[in-house]
Write a protein that holds these residues in place. Structure first.
Motif, PDB file in Angstrom:
ATOM      1  N   LYS A  55     -11.405   4.250  -3.198  1.00 36.04           N
ATOM      2  CA  LYS A  55     -10.425   3.140  -2.183  1.00 36.04           C
ATOM      3  C   LYS A  55      -9.320   4.056  -3.383  1.00 36.04           C
ATOM      4  CE  LYS A  55     -13.664  -0.496  -2.714  1.00 36.04           C
ATOM      5  NZ  LYS A  55     -13.858  -1.575  -3.675  1.00 36.04           N
ATOM      6  N   GLY A  56      -9.178   5.392  -3.595  1.00 36.93           N
ATOM      7  CA  GLY A  56      -8.423   5.731  -4.260  1.00 36.93           C
ATOM      8  C   GLY A  56      -8.776   5.678  -6.226  1.00 36.93           C
ATOM      9  N   ASP A  57     -10.008   5.704  -6.294  1.00 43.10           N
ATOM     10  CA  ASP A  57     -10.024   5.493  -8.125  1.00 43.10           C
ATOM     11  C   ASP A  57     -10.838   6.282  -8.380  1.00 43.10           C
ATOM     12  OD1 ASP A  57     -11.947   4.239  -6.788  1.00 43.10           O
ATOM     13  OD2 ASP A  57     -12.169   2.533  -7.831  1.00 43.10           O
ATOM     14  N   PHE A  58     -10.805   6.504  -9.764  1.00 44.78           N
ATOM     15  CA  PHE A  58     -11.733   7.642 -10.390  1.00 44.78           C
ATOM     16  C   PHE A  58     -11.562   6.870 -12.595  1.00 44.78           C
ATOM     17  CE2 PHE A  58      -7.132   9.539 -11.758  1.00 44.78           C
ATOM     18  CZ  PHE A  58      -7.307   9.692 -12.982  1.00 44.78           C
ATOM     19  N   ALA A 114       1.006  -1.086   0.330  1.00 48.35           N
ATOM     20  CA  ALA A 114       0.016   0.057  -0.601  1.00 48.35           C
ATOM     21  C   ALA A 114       1.174   1.093   0.298  1.00 48.35           C
ATOM     22  CB  ALA A 114      -0.844   0.050   1.600  1.00 48.35           C
ATOM     23  N   VAL A 115       2.152   1.120   0.506  1.00 46.32           N
ATOM     24  CA  VAL A 115       2.628   2.474   0.722  1.00 46.32           C
ATOM     25  C   VAL A 115       3.699   2.792  -0.288  1.00 46.32           C
ATOM     26  CG1 VAL A 115       4.585   3.025   2.292  1.00 46.32           C
ATOM     27  CG2 VAL A 115       3.296   2.412   3.619  1.00 46.32           C
ATOM     28  N   ASP A 116       4.282   1.288  -0.929  1.00 47.19           N
ATOM     29  CA  ASP A 116       5.194   1.651  -2.026  1.00 47.19           C
ATOM     30  C   ASP A 116       4.195   1.625  -3.734  1.00 47.19           C
ATOM     31  OD1 ASP A 116       7.130   1.468  -0.930  1.00 47.19           O
ATOM     32  OD2 ASP A 116       7.245  -0.963  -1.424  1.00 47.19           O
ATOM     33  N   ALA A 117       2.398   1.778  -3.575  1.00 53.80           N
ATOM     34  CA  ALA A 117       1.922   1.967  -4.335  1.00 53.80           C
ATOM     35  C   ALA A 117       1.670   3.172  -5.058  1.00 53.80           C
ATOM     36  CB  ALA A 117      -0.005   1.324  -4.238  1.00 53.80           C
ATOM     37  N   LYS A 118       2.401   3.216  -6.495  1.00 54.76           N
ATOM     38  CA  LYS A 118       2.025   4.456  -7.107  1.00 54.76           C
ATOM     39  C   LYS A 118       0.790   4.583  -8.065  1.00 54.76           C
ATOM     40  CE  LYS A 118       7.166   4.615  -7.442  1.00 54.76           C
ATOM     41  NZ  LYS A 118       8.189   5.040  -8.836  1.00 54.76           N
ATOM     42  N   PRO A 119       0.406   6.371  -8.037  1.00 51.20           N
ATOM     43  CA  PRO A 119      -0.743   6.053  -9.683  1.00 51.20           C
ATOM     44  C   PRO A 119      -0.776   5.854 -10.190  1.00 51.20           C
ATOM     45  CG  PRO A 119       0.036   8.138  -7.942  1.00 51.20           C
ATOM     46  CD  PRO A 119       1.152   7.351  -7.700  1.00 51.20           C
ATOM     47  N   VAL A 120      -1.714   5.999 -10.545  1.00 49.62           N
ATOM     48  CA  VAL A 120      -1.790   4.834 -12.237  1.00 49.62           C
ATOM     49  C   VAL A 120      -3.216   5.181 -12.749  1.00 49.62           C
ATOM     50  CG1 VAL A 120      -2.045   2.850 -13.700  1.00 49.62           C
ATOM     51  CG2 VAL A 120      -0.115   2.223 -11.510  1.00 49.62           C
ATOM     52  N   GLU A 170     -13.113  12.655 -28.102  1.00 46.45           N
ATOM     53  CA  GLU A 170     -12.882  11.881 -26.530  1.00 46.45           C
ATOM     54  C   GLU A 170     -12.613  11.156 -25.855  1.00 46.45           C
ATOM     55  OE1 GLU A 170     -16.905  13.702 -23.537  1.00 46.45           O
ATOM     56  OE2 GLU A 170     -17.540  11.485 -25.036  1.00 46.45           O
ATOM     57  N   ILE A 171     -11.901  11.126 -25.252  1.00 46.56           N
ATOM     58  CA  ILE A 171     -11.269   9.858 -24.140  1.00 46.56           C
ATOM     59  C   ILE A 171     -12.580   9.996 -22.425  1.00 46.56           C
ATOM     60  CG2 ILE A 171      -9.717   9.666 -25.660  1.00 46.56           C
ATOM     61  CD1 ILE A 171      -7.977  11.125 -23.529  1.00 46.56           C
ATOM     62  N   THR A 172     -11.878   8.363 -22.271  1.00 40.53           N
ATOM     63  CA  THR A 172     -11.854   7.997 -20.863  1.00 40.53           C
ATOM     64  C   THR A 172     -11.101   7.792 -19.823  1.00 40.53           C
ATOM     65  OG1 THR A 172     -13.921   7.094 -21.395  1.00 40.53           O
ATOM     66  CG2 THR A 172     -13.208   6.460 -19.551  1.00 40.53           C
ATOM     67  N   VAL A 173     -10.411   8.583 -18.519  1.00 34.23           N
ATOM     68  CA  VAL A 173      -9.241   8.963 -18.051  1.00 34.23           C
ATOM     69  C   VAL A 173      -9.913   7.830 -16.975  1.00 34.23           C
ATOM     70  CG1 VAL A 173      -7.585   9.692 -17.432  1.00 34.23           C
ATOM     71  CG2 VAL A 173      -8.709  10.446 -19.413  1.00 34.23           C
ATOM     72  N   LYS A 174      -9.305   6.964 -16.407  1.00 34.62           N
ATOM     73  CA  LYS A 174      -9.130   6.159 -15.371  1.00 34.62           C
ATOM     74  C   LYS A 174      -8.043   6.185 -14.742  1.00 34.62           C
ATOM     75  CE  LYS A 174     -13.025   2.615 -17.117  1.00 34.62           C
ATOM     76  NZ  LYS A 174     -13.448   1.669 -17.181  1.00 34.62           N
ATOM     77  N   GLY A 175      -7.925   6.080 -13.138  1.00 40.93           N
ATOM     78  CA  GLY A 175      -6.869   5.957 -12.713  1.00 40.93           C
ATOM     79  C   GLY A 175      -6.950   4.589 -10.969  1.00 40.93           C
ATOM     80  N   SER A 176      -5.919   4.513 -10.923  1.00 41.59           N
ATOM     81  CA  SER A 176      -5.723   3.985  -9.411  1.00 41.59           C
ATOM     82  C   SER A 176      -4.744   3.990  -8.778  1.00 41.59           C
ATOM     83  CB  SER A 176      -6.235   2.542  -9.704  1.00 41.59           C
ATOM     84  OG  SER A 176      -4.734   1.756 -10.993  1.00 41.59           O
ATOM     85  N   GLY A 177      -4.834   3.936  -7.605  1.00 34.74           N
ATOM     86  CA  GLY A 177      -3.535   4.309  -6.175  1.00 34.74           C
ATOM     87  C   GLY A 177      -2.997   5.138  -5.669  1.00 34.74           C
ATOM     88  N   TRP A 178      -4.566   6.699  -6.282  1.00 30.70           N
ATOM     89  CA  TRP A 178      -4.367   7.569  -5.725  1.00 30.70           C
ATOM     90  C   TRP A 178      -5.064   7.762  -4.055  1.00 30.70           C
ATOM     91  CZ3 TRP A 178      -2.237  11.033  -9.001  1.00 30.70           C
ATOM     92  CH2 TRP A 178      -1.840  10.898 -10.259  1.00 30.70           C
ATOM     93  N   ARG A 179      -4.992   8.784  -3.801  1.00 29.90           N
ATOM     94  CA  ARG A 179      -5.297   9.275  -1.997  1.00 29.90           C
ATOM     95  C   ARG A 179      -7.010   8.929  -2.098  1.00 29.90           C
ATOM     96  NH1 ARG A 179      -0.993  12.882  -2.243  1.00 29.90           N
ATOM     97  NH2 ARG A 179      -2.705  14.453  -2.030  1.00 29.90           N
ATOM     98  N   PRO A 180      -7.045   8.635  -0.935  1.00 33.97           N
ATOM     99  CA  PRO A 180      -8.693   8.897  -1.530  1.00 33.97           C
ATOM    100  C   PRO A 180      -9.172  10.007  -1.526  1.00 33.97           C
ATOM    101  CG  PRO A 180      -8.318   6.635  -0.111  1.00 33.97           C
ATOM    102  CD  PRO A 180      -7.290   7.763  -0.934  1.00 33.97           C
TER     103      PRO A 180
END
Length: 379
Positions: A116-119, A49-55, A68-78
């Motif tokens: 969960k830090g995703d979007f 969890a600590v070493d996880a980087k945003p993606v 138009e595109i869809t941007v998704k992310g994970s590993g961010w701060r909630p």
């Protein structure tokens, strides 16, 4: 007849008593191994969890302007606010070389991460002001800085080679930047807010860097930053690090959310948010001005009116007294005595007898006379 235990019975009891300690030791060892396994798993999960980087991932790797595109992310701060931009002259390895000046800021989009830090959010495709290679740049707006880039191709947009990295010394930020300093009472009344940008850099090149010149930019909202040069006096040897403090100042009366950027050469090293409070002293001054000025104007106007208005003629006091009617029932005035002149050389004649007017509270019968005795004596 009483039975007695034989030799076989004695041997069985002794074996059970000898096996009980061994069984307890085995259970203890199994329990300790299970606890160690659980602790190791928890540590590994925490480290992950600590070493996880945003993606950041994209629904399309290439699209033209107006798409138009869809941007998704994970590993961010909630529950963190992020800004998504399409930037030119950038790669995931070297980052956004020209800073936000190389990005299509007007078509950027803001998004907030979930619990969960995703979007996931759609954004329009726009041509950045700098040529490609391009990326979709996602960065935090507030709190600890975190960024992530994803390769993207803007169809029909010019492509140019990235600038070459300078040989010799190469600086990189090693720790999180911060702003030091406090506002004064003058800032509360509209004085320019000022801070010190503190950061630690390391020389990753093979040559020392002497008196490096940085560029500090301040941006309000989604506007491009305004850069100012700041030189640091000193030498950073190869493989060494140094803590640097650079002054940052905004314009007078500035308030709101600002972004402070640090650039060395053509590469943006760090970005730091700065929330500036509103100068309430200026607001209080205008409120008092709106109250005091009308009151002063009113007083001046009343003084002018009192000065220029016409004066009425005043009637003498003696005339005013004669104008008032005499009250009814007033006591009649006594006639004045006139002196009658006598014959020449002779004694003056006695004045004729005068009658005294009867006062209203006396009747003729009850009025006192000279020949009538009083109760206190006789005449």
């Amino acid at each position: 007849m009483t039975g007695q235990a034989g030799p076989a019975t004695l041997r069985g009891g002794s074996h059970r008593r000898a096996a009980a300690p061994l069984l307890a030791a085995l259970l203890g060892a199994l329990l300790a191994a299970l606890l160690m396994l659980l602790a190791t798993g928890a540590d590994a999960a925490g480290a992950t969890a600590v070493d996880a980087k945003p993606v950041v991932t994209l629904s399309k790797q290439q699209a033209g302007k107006g798409g138009e595109i869809t941007v998704k992310g994970s590993g961010w701060r909630p529950n963190t606010l992020l800004m998504m931009l399409i930037c030119g002259q950038s790669t995931p390895d070297r980052g956004v070389i020209g800073g936000t000046n190389s990005c299509a800021n007007a078509e950027g989009r803001a998004v907030t991460t979930g619990a969960k830090g995703d979007f996931g959010k759609k954004m329009p495709v726009a041509e950045p002001p700098a040529p490609c290679p391009c990326v979709v740049h996602v960065a935090t707006v507030t709190g600890e800085q975190a960024t992530a880039d994803a390769v993207f191709v803007v169809a029909g947009h010019p492509v140019a080679a990235l600038p070459k990295e300078t040989e010799g010394g190469r600086l990189a930020v090693l720790a999180t930047t911060r702003l030091e300093g406090d506002s004064t009472i003058l800032t509360w009344f509209g004085a320019p807010p000022s801070r010190q940008l503190v950061f630690t850099v390391g020389n990753l090149g093979s040559a020392p860097v002497k008196d490096p010149v940085f560029q500090v930019g301040t941006a309000h909202g989604v506007l491009a930053p305004q850069w100012e040069e700041r030189q640091w006096r000193g030498t950073i040897e190869s493989g060494r690090k140094a803590q640097i403090k650079l002054p940052v100042e905004l314009t007078a009366g500035a308030h709101g959310d600002y972004q402070v950027s640090l650039k060395y050469g053509s590469k943006v090293l760090a970005e730091q948010p700065w929330g500036v409070g509103r100068p309430w002293g200026v607001t209080l001054f205008w409120i008092l001005l709106c109250v005091v000025v009308p009151a002063a104007v009113f007083r001046i106007g009343m003084a002018i009116v009192d000065k220029v208005r016409p004066r009425t003629s005043r009637t003498p006091a003696r005339t005013r007294r004669h104008r008032h009617p005499q009250p009814a029932g007033a006591t009649a005035r006594l006639p004045k005595l006139r002196r009658v002149p006598g014959p020449a050389g002779g004694p003056a004649a006695a004045p004729p007898p005068t009658t005294t007017a009867a006062l209203p509270w006396f009747t003729p019968d009850s009025a006192p006379s000279e020949n009538r005795p009083t109760t206190k004596g006789h005449s």
